[in-house]
Design a protein around this motif. Structure first.
Motif, PDB file in Angstrom:
ATOM      1  N   THR A   1      12.676-113.755 -13.061  1.00  0.00           N
ATOM      2  CA  THR A   1      13.612-113.745 -14.187  1.00  0.00           C
ATOM      3  C   THR A   1      13.002-112.894 -15.294  1.00  0.00           C
ATOM      4  O   THR A   1      11.859-113.135 -15.702  1.00  0.00           O
ATOM      5  N   ALA A   2      13.746-111.898 -15.746  1.00  0.00           N
ATOM      6  CA  ALA A   2      13.295-111.028 -16.832  1.00  0.00           C
ATOM      7  C   ALA A   2      13.689-111.663 -18.167  1.00  0.00           C
ATOM      8  O   ALA A   2      14.832-112.098 -18.340  1.00  0.00           O
ATOM      9  N   ILE A   3      12.736-111.738 -19.067  1.00  0.00           N
ATOM     10  CA  ILE A   3      13.015-112.298 -20.395  1.00  0.00           C
ATOM     11  C   ILE A   3      12.469-111.355 -21.467  1.00  0.00           C
ATOM     12  O   ILE A   3      11.601-110.534 -21.223  1.00  0.00           O
TER      13      ILE A   3
ATOM     14  N   GLU B   1      16.855-114.761 -21.961  1.00  0.00           N
ATOM     15  CA  GLU B   1      16.914-114.436 -20.535  1.00  0.00           C
ATOM     16  C   GLU B   1      17.820-113.230 -20.336  1.00  0.00           C
ATOM     17  O   GLU B   1      18.969-113.214 -20.775  1.00  0.00           O
ATOM     18  N   LEU B   2      17.295-112.201 -19.664  1.00  0.00           N
ATOM     19  CA  LEU B   2      18.048-110.963 -19.450  1.00  0.00           C
ATOM     20  C   LEU B   2      18.655-110.866 -18.059  1.00  0.00           C
ATOM     21  O   LEU B   2      19.557-110.071 -17.833  1.00  0.00           O
ATOM     22  N   GLY B   3      18.157-111.644 -17.129  1.00  0.00           N
ATOM     23  CA  GLY B   3      18.689-111.612 -15.771  1.00  0.00           C
ATOM     24  C   GLY B   3      17.583-111.634 -14.740  1.00  0.00           C
ATOM     25  O   GLY B   3      16.400-111.686 -15.067  1.00  0.00           O
TER      26      GLY B   3
ATOM     27  N   ALA C   1      13.012-106.146 -20.984  1.00  0.00           N
ATOM     28  CA  ALA C   1      12.168-107.334 -20.849  1.00  0.00           C
ATOM     29  C   ALA C   1      10.748-107.080 -21.332  1.00  0.00           C
ATOM     30  O   ALA C   1      10.225-105.967 -21.231  1.00  0.00           O
ATOM     31  N   THR C   2      10.144-108.146 -21.830  1.00  0.00           N
ATOM     32  CA  THR C   2       8.738-108.114 -22.201  1.00  0.00           C
ATOM     33  C   THR C   2       7.920-109.054 -21.324  1.00  0.00           C
ATOM     34  O   THR C   2       6.693-109.089 -21.426  1.00  0.00           O
ATOM     35  N   ALA C   3       8.588-109.836 -20.476  1.00  0.00           N
ATOM     36  CA  ALA C   3       7.894-110.775 -19.597  1.00  0.00           C
ATOM     37  C   ALA C   3       8.747-111.083 -18.375  1.00  0.00           C
ATOM     38  O   ALA C   3       9.970-110.925 -18.396  1.00  0.00           O
ATOM     39  N   LEU C   4       8.067-111.514 -17.324  1.00  0.00           N
ATOM     40  CA  LEU C   4       8.719-111.972 -16.099  1.00  0.00           C
ATOM     41  C   LEU C   4       8.262-113.402 -15.849  1.00  0.00           C
ATOM     42  O   LEU C   4       7.063-113.695 -15.892  1.00  0.00           O
ATOM     43  N   ILE C   5       9.204-114.302 -15.601  1.00  0.00           N
ATOM     44  CA  ILE C   5       8.856-115.694 -15.328  1.00  0.00           C
ATOM     45  C   ILE C   5       9.461-116.124 -13.996  1.00  0.00           C
ATOM     46  O   ILE C   5      10.413-115.509 -13.505  1.00  0.00           O
TER      47      ILE C   5
END
Length: 92
Positions: free
Chosen positions: A84-86, A28-30, A60-64
């Motif tokens: 949430t950027a992951i 999780e990046l934020g 990030a490579t994905a957003l959840i």
């Protein structure tokens, strides 16, 4: 209501989900947030581009857990996205 042409950004491939589940090994990046003027398909697309670019800038490579808010106050119609950027490893 008139809209400006969306800012031109190079396309970024990113997985986007409204589900809050993180893939195994994801970091999780934020939280990222974007908001644009207008409440229509164009404003949603423009906002998603901005959100994606902000997440990409974090690595990030994905957003959840993406959430959409469209406010339609008389003088301030806006579309906002929060997610949430992951970063998912090469194995995920």
């Amino acid at each position: 209501m008139s809209h400006q042409t969306p800012a031109t950004h190079s396309p970024i491939q990113m997985h986007v989900s409204t589900l809050p589940d993180r893939p195994a090994g994801a970091i999780e990046l934020g939280v990222v947030y974007a908001s644009v003027e207008g409440v229509n398909d164009l404003s949603f697309d423009e906002c998603l581009v901005e959100l994606t670019h902000k997440a990409h800038a974090l690595g990030a490579t994905a957003l959840i857990g993406m959430q959409l808010v469209q406010s339609q106050f008389q003088w301030n119609q806006r579309t906002s996205l929060l997610a949430t950027a992951i970063k998912v490893g090469s194995g995920g």
